[in-house]
Design an enzyme around this catalytic site. Sequence first.
Site, PDB file in Angstrom:
ATOM      1  CG  ASN A   9       3.233   3.997   0.976  1.00 16.81           C
ATOM      2  OD1 ASN A   9       3.932   3.873  -0.024  1.00 16.81           O
ATOM      3  ND2 ASN A   9       3.055   3.019   1.858  1.00 16.81           N
ATOM      4  CD1 TRP A  10       1.502   8.386  -3.755  1.00 16.64           C
ATOM      5  CD2 TRP A  10       2.605   8.782  -5.669  1.00 16.64           C
ATOM      6  NE1 TRP A  10       1.325   9.714  -4.078  1.00 16.64           N
ATOM      7  CE2 TRP A  10       1.992   9.990  -5.242  1.00 16.64           C
ATOM      8  CE3 TRP A  10       3.357   8.798  -6.846  1.00 16.64           C
ATOM      9  CZ2 TRP A  10       2.101  11.185  -5.959  1.00 16.64           C
ATOM     10  CZ3 TRP A  10       3.470   9.992  -7.559  1.00 16.64           C
ATOM     11  CH2 TRP A  10       2.840  11.167  -7.123  1.00 16.64           C
ATOM     12  CE  LYS A  11       0.306   1.102   0.698  1.00 13.35           C
ATOM     13  NZ  LYS A  11      -0.627   0.232   1.388  1.00 13.35           N
ATOM     14  CG  HIS A  95       4.399  -0.135   4.623  1.00 14.26           C
ATOM     15  ND1 HIS A  95       3.588  -1.200   4.319  1.00 14.26           N
ATOM     16  CD2 HIS A  95       3.606   0.969   4.634  1.00 14.26           C
ATOM     17  CE1 HIS A  95       2.345  -0.746   4.142  1.00 14.26           C
ATOM     18  NE2 HIS A  95       2.331   0.562   4.321  1.00 14.26           N
ATOM     19  CD  GLU A  97       1.479  -2.640   1.726  1.00 13.23           C
ATOM     20  OE1 GLU A  97       2.256  -1.991   1.007  1.00 13.23           O
ATOM     21  OE2 GLU A  97       0.305  -2.280   1.944  1.00 13.23           O
ATOM     22  CD  GLU A 167       0.855   2.777   7.727  1.00 15.05           C
ATOM     23  OE1 GLU A 167       0.193   3.551   7.050  1.00 15.05           O
ATOM     24  OE2 GLU A 167       1.658   1.966   7.251  1.00 15.05           O
ATOM     25  N   GLY A 173      -5.442  -0.821   3.565  1.00 20.72           N
ATOM     26  CA  GLY A 173      -5.990  -1.247   2.283  1.00 20.72           C
ATOM     27  C   GLY A 173      -7.276  -2.046   2.396  1.00 20.72           C
ATOM     28  CB  SER A 213      -8.791   2.571   5.448  1.00 19.65           C
ATOM     29  OG  SER A 213      -8.461   1.288   4.956  1.00 19.65           O
ATOM     30  N   GLY A 234      -2.321   5.543   1.905  1.00 23.84           N
ATOM     31  CA  GLY A 234      -2.001   4.694   0.765  1.00 23.84           C
ATOM     32  C   GLY A 234      -2.960   4.956  -0.385  1.00 23.84           C
ATOM     33  N   GLY A 235      -4.003   4.138  -0.477  1.00 22.52           N
ATOM     34  CA  GLY A 235      -4.941   4.180  -1.598  1.00 22.52           C
ATOM     35  C   GLY A 235      -5.416   5.582  -1.969  1.00 22.52           C
TER      36      GLY A 235
HETATM   37  P1  PGA Z   1      -4.139   2.589   2.915  1.00 24.87           P
HETATM   38  O1  PGA Z   1      -2.567   2.322   3.121  1.00 24.87           O
HETATM   39  O2  PGA Z   1      -4.364   4.059   3.134  1.00 24.87           O
HETATM   40  O3  PGA Z   1      -4.424   2.177   1.491  1.00 24.87           O
HETATM   41  O4  PGA Z   1      -4.863   1.754   3.901  1.00 24.87           O
HETATM   42  C1  PGA Z   1      -1.862   2.935   4.159  1.00 24.87           C
HETATM   43  C2  PGA Z   1      -0.426   2.493   4.142  1.00 24.87           C
HETATM   44  O5  PGA Z   1      -0.163   1.329   3.802  1.00 24.87           O
HETATM   45  O6  PGA Z   1       0.489   3.277   4.451  1.00 24.87           O
END
Ligand code: PGA
Length: 250
Positions: A9-11, A95, A97, A167, A173, A213, A234-235
Amino acid sequence: MRTPLIAGNWKLNKTISEANKLATQLVTGLTGVSDREVVIAPIFTALSSVADIVKNSPIQLAGQNCYPEESGAFTGEISPLFLRDAGCQYVIIGHSERRQLLAETDAFIQQKIVKSLAGGLKPILCIGETLEQRENNQMFDVLTQQIKGALKNLTAERIATLVVAYEPVWAIGTGKTASNEQAQEAHAFIRKLLAELFTPDIAETTRILYGGSVKPGNVDELMAEKDIDGALVGGASLNAEDFIRIVRFN
Ligand code: PGA
């Protein structure tokens, strides 16, 4: 029998040229991968150029969100039709967020799931509890409410292509990963819930990803758990070397 799925997930990251560069590195690094599915979710503006780059590679594309209408007067939105047009097979829905920053509700998420399935996209439904909810012993209630809300009025046949991503919000994050035991406990619970709400067959075949993470250093042990069928990253998905290592988990 559940094919593992690793999704990046490149956000809101990577300009078009940066996205193209990362996609090119992934295509090279993931040559020959065939026993697991790989999905990346770039920003909307980079989807079509990245689609050209990953064509003929094991990498599939996902949108990061969609609106539950096909087309029309919905300024600023994107729909399953246009995501498909840009080359997507998957779409990330709900998600945390978006739930937190944009106040997305389970009812709105349910509409998106319905329209994604109708539009031929496989939804990756994100659910997960906050730290406060976990500490107040509300985790199972929260997961139940999120699953029931998002999949309301859907049948087992309709959700055959659904992917669930567990998640925990406190792990996203933050560098804090859920322990294998914590993740496995939640995944087993979600699978049991799917069996109760739908059919044992759907529970057995639905892939449940862990997100929060995930890194090269913890992916192997997470993937060793019985009910963890993949990862939503994500990251670490923004770095080619890290993401390739995650996809190539042991
Ligand atoms: P993260 O994000 O790996 O940076 O914790 C995961 C996500 O939001 O899907």
